[in-house]
Enzyme design. Structure first.
Site, mmCIF file in Angstrom:
data_model
loop_
_atom_site.group_PDB
_atom_site.id
_atom_site.type_symbol
_atom_site.label_atom_id
_atom_site.label_comp_id
_atom_site.label_asym_id
_atom_site.label_seq_id
_atom_site.Cartn_x
_atom_site.Cartn_y
_atom_site.Cartn_z
ATOM 1 N N ASP A 375 -20.325 -20.235 -9.875
ATOM 2 C CA ASP A 375 -21.129 -21.443 -9.699
ATOM 3 C C ASP A 375 -21.849 -21.401 -8.350
ATOM 4 O O ASP A 375 -22.151 -20.326 -7.849
ATOM 5 C CB ASP A 375 -20.193 -22.669 -9.826
ATOM 6 C CG ASP A 375 -20.879 -23.826 -10.516
ATOM 7 O OD1 ASP A 375 -21.808 -24.383 -9.917
ATOM 8 O OD2 ASP A 375 -20.499 -24.177 -11.640
ATOM 9 N N HIS A 427 -22.529 -28.572 -7.253
ATOM 10 C CA HIS A 427 -22.140 -28.357 -8.648
ATOM 11 C C HIS A 427 -20.798 -27.636 -8.755
ATOM 12 O O HIS A 427 -19.924 -28.032 -9.533
ATOM 13 C CB HIS A 427 -23.271 -27.543 -9.298
ATOM 14 C CG HIS A 427 -23.206 -27.391 -10.777
ATOM 15 N ND1 HIS A 427 -22.666 -26.274 -11.379
ATOM 16 C CD2 HIS A 427 -23.638 -28.188 -11.779
ATOM 17 C CE1 HIS A 427 -22.781 -26.394 -12.697
ATOM 18 N NE2 HIS A 427 -23.360 -27.552 -12.968
ATOM 19 N N SER A 623 -22.144 -28.500 -18.386
ATOM 20 C CA SER A 623 -21.498 -27.983 -17.172
ATOM 21 C C SER A 623 -20.168 -28.669 -16.907
ATOM 22 O O SER A 623 -19.318 -28.121 -16.209
ATOM 23 C CB SER A 623 -22.384 -28.212 -15.954
ATOM 24 O OG SER A 623 -23.393 -27.263 -15.879
#
Ligand SMILES: [Ca+2]
Ligand SMILES: [Ca+2]
Ligand SMILES: [Ca+2]
Length: 704
Positions: A375, A427, A623
């Site tokens: 990520d 994220h 996600s």
């Protein structure tokens, strides 16, 4: 709407495909060409085609493939129902031209009938819509203002009152109403929000699409019509009026436990932005009250304050109240000792959650199981730090990496902000918390709160490359990469919350596919997001590779999240492909009034650009669905580290919970026989919603 029509198309293909997979196209007499002579003077915009029985008109992507239209002036349209399909002319044709093309189409043995599709310009509707033209437009409205119009009766609703002066010159028309446009910051242009007020009133209250604290810009145009209502005219837009609505603050979300053991505890809550503050300055008061009514309070304009004068060891109920000039709202009281924000985590034990409590009776995860999170990297967070083990930074382009170099051993996320409109996402921190936030007395809990996270940085400021991602997978699973220390804690699970339609085919022998093949050999399970494009998941990389488990997203109501990519029916494989299974990913459109607004809450950072303070926040996306699935797989390996990739999939797919019975995910489920003779019931959202409790029971029962 898009979604319904696409699914309708799939359903049609499905039915035909089952019945006529090996059907031969029947060729019989010449097809009929049918024209509605009543409208023969009007231009023709397309054809409507009825195919013969046994013909499969559309492929899984909704394209009409039964006919080769390339030599005509037609492009494929869509399914119209009852066996009819449209084809559109690139430009309007005369009746004569259209008939010639229709006759050519009718020669195809697939076609039973062809209709000319006319554009009905004749007034055939009950309500006459006047045409633009003839009438000269009035002057524009003037003195437009946009004012905050907050009402005590609806304290949480941002509201703007627009007012203006009527046009001074009507130029022979009668005033009919006004057209209101609002600036859309996503589209970066003004869009019409009210096409005609159909009223002479020069004020209008607006509530939709307004956000407290966010300035909204409006323009007003006047609409006039002729006395016989046959013609209308729209004036130029007025000058811009700007207003900022306000509202009561949102309820604060406590980060710390209500179980106070210190005499001077620090109470903290999730930081609130302008919208959460109702667009106004907010003060917070904290009160802690014990059963014997002894109480302490503190006040602040920040997001934490220190209570004093408490009796150590006594149990207090802590409540934070946010107050602005529109009113006060208190936090939901927290009494649980562990993970005070778990009341927001509907995805764990809600109706369409993953049945986490049942799983946790078996295990909350083993510290020897590592989940590699490929990520944006990781940030420090008190609810996560203890579960983070060695990672790596594989971003090879220093500009994309924003840490001053290419590959390096520090996977810290420096922030992927673009500008003030696109702040850093953090994220990787959010995804990691979903998997393995600690079960303690702060914040949330991960799905597998005792497993470890290995942060592997592959997504930078501008995105990621396939080569960096492939290298990251290989390192994560323990493959030797020259120049880099081999991963001391090889992962059993790799999470890829990544979805890009830039690689719409994952070829065999591609870098990613080879990495996935290797991971399977090592009995590692790769979990991938299906992508957020609201389209066929087979177009989204890396979910479109083989040998990984691709996760679609469902919302709090157990239906497909509006953005989630979905499976499509493959005629050659006679099965839905693209999405293997679903997990909660959040859906704000069905979340109003529900826990966490129907979003997935996890660990975050409040830095707009560079790293700021640790916080929490809600997000939605495949996600978020992918790490929920990865967490469940990590729990499965925690029970039996030796299980194979195939066993993981067999158990996950045979222990699911049902989708919402009213959802397309459920209604389009289909039994299909696989090559090995087994039957799989699957559909556009995969086989069902992951059930952690049932999966762990099945792992326990495995016979070895
Ligand atoms: Ca670097
Ligand atoms: Ca780095
Ligand atoms: Ca926690």
């Amino acid at each position: 709407m898009n979604r319904v029509s696409k699914y309708t198309a799939i359903a049609v293909v499905l039915l035909l495909a089952i019945s006529y997979l090996s059907a031969v196209i029947i060729s019989s007499g010449r097809a009929q060409v049918l024209s509605e002579s009543k409208y023969s003077a009007e231009p023709v915009v397309g054809l409507v085609i009825k195919y013969r029985d046994g013909v499969v008109p559309m492929d899984i992507f909704g394209n009409q493939t039964a006919l080769d239209l390339s030599t005509t002036k037609l492009v494929p349209g869509s399914d119209l129902g009852l066996g009819m399909y449209s084809a559109k002319f690139v430009s309007r044709q005369t009746e004569e031209e259209a008939l010639q093309i229709a006759t050519q189409i009718a020669k195809s043995p697939s076609v039973e009938k062809v209709f000319l599709d006319h554009f009905l310009t004749k007034a055939s509707f009950a309500q006459v819509t006047p045409k633009l033209g003839v009438l000269k437009a009035s002057s524009a409205p003037t003195k437009v203002t946009a004012q905050d119009d907050w009402l005590p009766a609806t304290p949480d609703t941002p509201r703007i009152e627009l007012s203006w002066k009527a046009p001074t010159k009507l130029n022979g028309g009668l005033l009919w109403g006004y057209r209101i446009s609002k600036y859309d910051s996503l589209l970066e242009k003004y869009v019409v929000i009210v096409s005609n007020t159909k009223s002479k009133a020069t004020r209008l209250a607006l509530t939709s699409t307004l956000i407290a604290g966010e300035a909204a810009s409006f323009k007003v145009a006047a609409i006039t019509k002729t006395a016989n209502s046959k013609y209308m005219a729209i004036s130029k837009d007025s000058t811009v009026a700007k207003g900022t609505p306000t509202a009561r603050p949102h309820a604060p979300v406590l980060q710390s436990s209500g179980n106070i053991t210190s005499a001077t505890p620090i109470v903290s809550w999730v930081s609130q932005g302008s919208a959460e503050k109702g667009g106004l300055s907010v003060s917070y008061s904290v009160s802690a009250m014990a059963a014997d009514k002894s109480e302490a309070t503190c006040f602040t304009s920040g997001f934490s304050c220190t209570l004093s004068g408490l009796d150590a060891g006594k149990r207090y109920q802590v409540v934070v109240t946010a107050t602005n000039s529109r009113g006060s709202v208190s936090s939901v009281p927290v009494t649980e000792t562990l993970d005070p924000m778990s009341n927001l985590q509907w995805y764990l034990d809600g109706d369409y959650g993953i049945n986490a409590s049942k799983a946790w009776k078996i295990t909350k995860g083993s510290p020897s199981i590592v989940v590699a999170v490929l990520d944006t990297g990781i940030t420090a967070h008190p609810d996560l730090d203890a579960n983070v083990v060695t990672g790596y930074d594989f971003i090879s382009d220093p500009t994309n990496a924003r840490d001053g170099n290419g590959r390096d051993a520090n996977p810290t996320d420096p922030g992927d902000y673009v500008n003030s409109k696109t702040p850093s996402s953090w994220h990787g921190t959010h995804v990691s918390g979903i998997i393995a936030a600690e079960s303690n007395d702060i914040g949330i809990t991960g799905v597998a709160p005792n497993v470890k996270i290995s942060p592997v940085r592959v997504l930078g400021v501008n995105g990621g490359s396939e080569s960096d991602i492939s290298a990251g997978i290989n390192w994560a699973i323990g493959v030797k990469i020259s120049g880099i220390a081999t991963n001391p804690n090889p992962a059993k699970v790799v999470n890829l919350s990544i979805g890009s339609t830039y690689i719409s085919t994952c070829y065999s022998n591609s870098a990613t596919q080879l990495a996935i093949d290797e991971s399977k050999k090592r009995n590692v399970t790769l979990v991938t997001a299906a992508g957020n494009d609201n389209q066929f998941a087979t177009n989204s990389y890396p979910g479109n590779c083989f040998g990984n488990i691709t996760i679609g997203a469902t919302g709090i109501t157990g239906d497909r999240s509006y953005y989630s990519n979905y499976g499509g029916y493959s005629r050659t494989q006679a099965i839905y492909i693209g999405v293997d299974i679903a997990a909660p990913g959040g859906d704000d459109r069905v979340g109003a009034g529900k826990p966490a607004g129907g979003l997935i809450w996890s660990t975050l950072n409040d830095g707009k650009t560079k790293v700021g303070r640790a916080t929490y926040g809600g997000e939605e996306g495949t996600s978020m669905a992918s790490p929920i699935a990865a967490g469940v797989v990590a729990l499965m390996y925690s029970v039996r580290p030796s299980i194979t990739y195939n066993q993981v999939w067999e158990i996950l797919s045979s222990t699911t919970r049902s989708f919402n019975p009213a959802s397309d995910c459920e209604s389009q489920l289909l039994d299909t026989e696989l090559n090995d003779g087994s039957t799989l019931t699957t559909g556009p959202c995969g086989v069902g919603i992951i059930d952690a409790g049932a999966a762990l029971l099945a792992v326990q029962k495995l016979n070895k």
